[in-house]
Design a protein around this motif. Structure first.
Motif, PDB file in Angstrom:
ATOM      1  N   PHE A 108       0.829  -1.202   0.000  1.00 31.15           N
ATOM      2  CA  PHE A 108       0.000   0.000   0.000  1.00 31.15           C
ATOM      3  C   PHE A 108       0.867   1.257   0.000  1.00 31.15           C
ATOM      4  CE2 PHE A 108      -3.950  -2.172   1.700  1.00 31.15           C
ATOM      5  CZ  PHE A 108      -4.778  -1.731   0.688  1.00 31.15           C
ATOM      6  N   GLU A 109       1.815   1.304   0.918  1.00 23.46           N
ATOM      7  CA  GLU A 109       2.601   2.527   1.106  1.00 23.46           C
ATOM      8  C   GLU A 109       3.575   2.758  -0.045  1.00 23.46           C
ATOM      9  OE1 GLU A 109       4.052   2.039   5.091  1.00 23.46           O
ATOM     10  OE2 GLU A 109       2.011   1.894   5.884  1.00 23.46           O
ATOM     11  N   THR A 110       4.121   1.679  -0.605  1.00 25.85           N
ATOM     12  CA  THR A 110       4.983   1.808  -1.779  1.00 25.85           C
ATOM     13  C   THR A 110       4.191   2.362  -2.954  1.00 25.85           C
ATOM     14  OG1 THR A 110       6.393  -0.017  -1.048  1.00 25.85           O
ATOM     15  CG2 THR A 110       6.466   0.559  -3.388  1.00 25.85           C
ATOM     16  N   TYR A 111       2.993   1.849  -3.142  1.00 31.46           N
ATOM     17  CA  TYR A 111       2.123   2.311  -4.229  1.00 31.46           C
ATOM     18  C   TYR A 111       1.799   3.791  -4.070  1.00 31.46           C
ATOM     19  CZ  TYR A 111      -2.105   2.705  -7.122  1.00 31.46           C
ATOM     20  OH  TYR A 111      -3.046   3.098  -8.046  1.00 31.46           O
ATOM     21  N   ALA A 112       1.448   4.202  -2.852  1.00 29.97           N
ATOM     22  CA  ALA A 112       1.046   5.594  -2.618  1.00 29.97           C
ATOM     23  C   ALA A 112       2.200   6.559  -2.915  1.00 29.97           C
ATOM     24  CB  ALA A 112       0.575   5.758  -1.177  1.00 29.97           C
ATOM     25  N   LYS A 113       3.393   6.197  -2.508  1.00 23.34           N
ATOM     26  CA  LYS A 113       4.546   7.079  -2.767  1.00 23.34           C
ATOM     27  C   LYS A 113       4.849   7.156  -4.260  1.00 23.34           C
ATOM     28  CE  LYS A 113       6.671   6.188   1.733  1.00 23.34           C
ATOM     29  NZ  LYS A 113       7.769   5.486   2.464  1.00 23.34           N
ATOM     30  N   GLU A 149       2.717   6.597  -6.847  1.00 19.07           N
ATOM     31  CA  GLU A 149       1.643   7.197  -7.629  1.00 19.07           C
ATOM     32  C   GLU A 149       1.390   8.658  -7.291  1.00 19.07           C
ATOM     33  OE1 GLU A 149      -0.153   5.805 -10.193  1.00 19.07           O
ATOM     34  OE2 GLU A 149       1.340   4.195 -10.039  1.00 19.07           O
ATOM     35  N   PHE A 150       1.582   9.036  -6.040  1.00 21.72           N
ATOM     36  CA  PHE A 150       1.183  10.376  -5.609  1.00 21.72           C
ATOM     37  C   PHE A 150       2.342  11.224  -5.091  1.00 21.72           C
ATOM     38  CE2 PHE A 150      -2.351   7.394  -4.921  1.00 21.72           C
ATOM     39  CZ  PHE A 150      -3.278   7.923  -5.814  1.00 21.72           C
ATOM     40  N   GLY A 151       3.507  10.598  -4.861  1.00 22.57           N
ATOM     41  CA  GLY A 151       4.691  11.343  -4.473  1.00 22.57           C
ATOM     42  C   GLY A 151       4.877  11.483  -2.975  1.00 22.57           C
ATOM     43  N   GLU A 152       6.132  11.585  -2.585  1.00 17.82           N
ATOM     44  CA  GLU A 152       6.462  11.822  -1.177  1.00 17.82           C
ATOM     45  C   GLU A 152       5.795  13.116  -0.713  1.00 17.82           C
ATOM     46  OE1 GLU A 152       8.183   9.951   0.808  1.00 17.82           O
ATOM     47  OE2 GLU A 152       9.337   8.582  -0.463  1.00 17.82           O
ATOM     48  N   GLY A 153       5.297  13.098   0.513  1.00 18.24           N
ATOM     49  CA  GLY A 153       4.659  14.279   1.059  1.00 18.24           C
ATOM     50  C   GLY A 153       3.175  14.391   0.765  1.00 18.24           C
ATOM     51  N   SER A 154       2.643  13.590  -0.155  1.00 15.42           N
ATOM     52  CA  SER A 154       1.210  13.599  -0.433  1.00 15.42           C
ATOM     53  C   SER A 154       0.460  13.002   0.752  1.00 15.42           C
ATOM     54  CB  SER A 154       0.905  12.801  -1.691  1.00 15.42           C
ATOM     55  OG  SER A 154       1.236  11.437  -1.496  1.00 15.42           O
ATOM     56  N   TRP A 155      -0.828  13.347   0.857  1.00 15.89           N
ATOM     57  CA  TRP A 155      -1.584  12.779   1.967  1.00 15.89           C
ATOM     58  C   TRP A 155      -1.684  11.268   1.837  1.00 15.89           C
ATOM     59  CZ3 TRP A 155      -5.769   9.765   1.205  1.00 15.89           C
ATOM     60  CH2 TRP A 155      -6.510   9.908   0.031  1.00 15.89           C
ATOM     61  N   GLN A 156      -1.701  10.771   0.598  1.00 11.73           N
ATOM     62  CA  GLN A 156      -1.759   9.318   0.401  1.00 11.73           C
ATOM     63  C   GLN A 156      -0.500   8.646   0.932  1.00 11.73           C
ATOM     64  OE1 GLN A 156      -2.377  11.627  -1.939  1.00 11.73           O
ATOM     65  NE2 GLN A 156      -4.132  11.065  -3.230  1.00 11.73           N
TER      66      GLN A 156
END
Length: 473
Positions: free
Chosen positions: A282-287, A289-296
């Motif tokens: 989950f966390e690898t995907y969020a970083k 797709e949405f970038g470091e610092g994003s709420w995701q």
């Protein structure tokens, strides 16, 4: 710690003793609750069944359109928080030549008004998980039969609340576990009932489905008309997984195994242990797709990538249930059932058994033989309605067969294939798997929601439908 409902409902001295001992099964000594036992229960036959649907998202919308195609069924009411959803469904029903349903929408209490309306017999609940049990209990107390999407209860307390409401009101409460009506699952059930696999010993089921894209997708209902809806409204499923570990979606793989083994009908869950991997995907995907610092990327997810829960039944059978909604891997429900004579395994479908006693099964049958077995032992529901079901749709047709079967049972005054005890025992893994994981995979007792009634009923047989009787011949 034992759940408070079991503690409070018992006699004070027995409850205290059981609590001190860490026991979760003493409740069975009290027998069925107010109203009576619900296994084998059949409500009076209904010539016409009026259904109210609540939750018109990705599961509720196709359910409305499927049920509307079944003779004797009327979509009498539709309900959703967002008016755009009810408008869309009303227009779709009108285009299909169906009567206009009564609409309930616009605020968070709309579902209560629908449940209280005397124009419906049944509430079909396809809302987010947190609303499944509250709506179910409320609807039964309002005199409605209830059909709830999976999982229908998220805690042991909710399981007991649904059990007690169903018993007290004498209203059906069935979990809409469509996978119990899959073609291979019903083939396996037929093989089990005809004895081809022998005495059943072990089963495996799973929900392995990469849902990262859907869970991080913005749900646009009510925000951008004309934009295709995708994902979960207000990220509700992502938020659930952010807070909860364990197996929060156990029933797709577990339900069919329980039917094969006769769980709650001749056997029951005894205890389980659950182990969980770390969370990475989950966390690898969020970083990514949405970038470091994003709420995701900043959201920490409690749910490990893979949860494996092992259940032992009172009769000594074992069941493995797995859950993974974040790994990049193909969809899989496993669907394995093994006995003293042979085995069936799905994804892909394979089967094998001893052609001669004692020879053993060292490899699966060749594909040609397996396909002959698939045709020979095809479940009558699939033999009679499979082609129609595929045309109507719903996960390859199993959704339509599920709806057709419960509709047929209500119209003809027959017991349902699944009842509130099945719902409760299957859904109990949502909480119990978390308890075990947090206790370093210690064993956890599974409550006996039947309170001993499991001993008195035979496993589900090979059910059927009279197509002429329901108007589909």
């Amino acid at each position: 710690m034992r759940n408070r409902r079991e503690f409070l409902k018992g006699a004070a001295w027995m409850g205290a003793a059981a609590f001190a001992a860490g026991c979760t099964g003493f409740r069975e000594t009290f027998g069925a609750g107010e109203g009576g036992f619900m296994t084998g229960y059949a409500a009076p036959a209904m010539k016409k069944v009026c259904v109210g649907f609540v939750g018109l998202g990705s599961r509720g919308t196709p359910a409305v359109l499927r049920v509307a195609k079944i003779p004797g069924m009327e979509v009498a009411a539709i309900c959703d928080l967002v008016p755009r959803q009810t408008d869309k469904l009303a227009a779709m029903l009108k285009a299909d030549g169906k009567p206009a349903p009564k609409v309930f929408t616009g605020d968070e209490n709309a579902w209560k008004r629908m449940c209280g309306w005397d124009g419906i017999d049944v509430v079909y609940n396809a809302t987010p998980w947190a609303l499944h049990a509250p709506i179910g209990v409320y609807a039964m107390k309002a005199g409605k039969h209830v059909f709830i999407e999976v999982p229908s209860a998220m805690s042991i307390d909710e399981c007991w609340e649904l059990v007690e409401a169903s018993e007290a009101t004498r209203r059906h409460c069935m979990q809409l576990e469509n996978c119990c009506y899959g073609e291979i699952e019903m083939l396996a059930l037929n093989l089990c009932r005809t004895g081809m696999l022998g005495d059943l010993v072990h089963g495996e089921g799973a929900y392995i489905h990469d849902l990262r894209g859907e869970q991080y997708a913005p749900q646009t209902i009510g925000d951008k008309p004309g934009v295709e809806d995708y994902g979960y409204w207000n990220y509700w499923r992502l938020e659930w997984n952010r807070i909860h570990g364990g197996n929060q979606y156990p029933t797709h793989g577990l339900g069919p195994i329980c039917q094969y083994m006769g769980v709650n009908r001749g056997d029951r869950f005894d205890y389980l242990v659950s182990l969980e991997s770390k969370q990475v995907n989950f966390e690898t995907y969020a970083k990514k797709e949405f970038g470091e610092g994003s709420w995701q990327a900043e959201k920490r997810i409690a749910m490990g990538d893979m949860n494996s829960t092992l259940i032992r039944t009172v009769k000594g059978r074992s069941i493995l249930v797995q859950h993974d909604v974040s790994s990049p891997r193909p969809y899989n429900r496993i669907n394995l059932i093994s006995g003293t004579k042979g085995i069936l395994r799905d994804y892909p479908y394979r089967v094998g058994w001893e052609d001669k006693s004692g020879v053993g099964v060292h490899e699966f049958f060749p594909e040609e033989k397996a396909e002959k077995i698939r045709e020979e032992f095809k479940h009558p529901l699939w033999r009679k309605t499979g082609e129609l079901a595929k045309k109507v749709g719903g996960h390859g047709g199993m959704d339509f067969i599920m709806d057709l079967r419960w509709a047929y049972c209500l119209q003809n005054g027959l017991p349902l294939d699944m009842n509130v005890y099945d719902l409760a025992s299957w859904c109990s893994l949502c909480e119990l798997s978390v308890r075990s994981v947090k206790a370093r995979s210690s064993s956890v007792d599974v409550p006996d929601f039947t309170r001993g009634g499991w001993r008195n009923y035979a496993p589900l047989g090979i059910v059927d439908i009279d197509l002429e009787r329901i108007g589909l011949s």
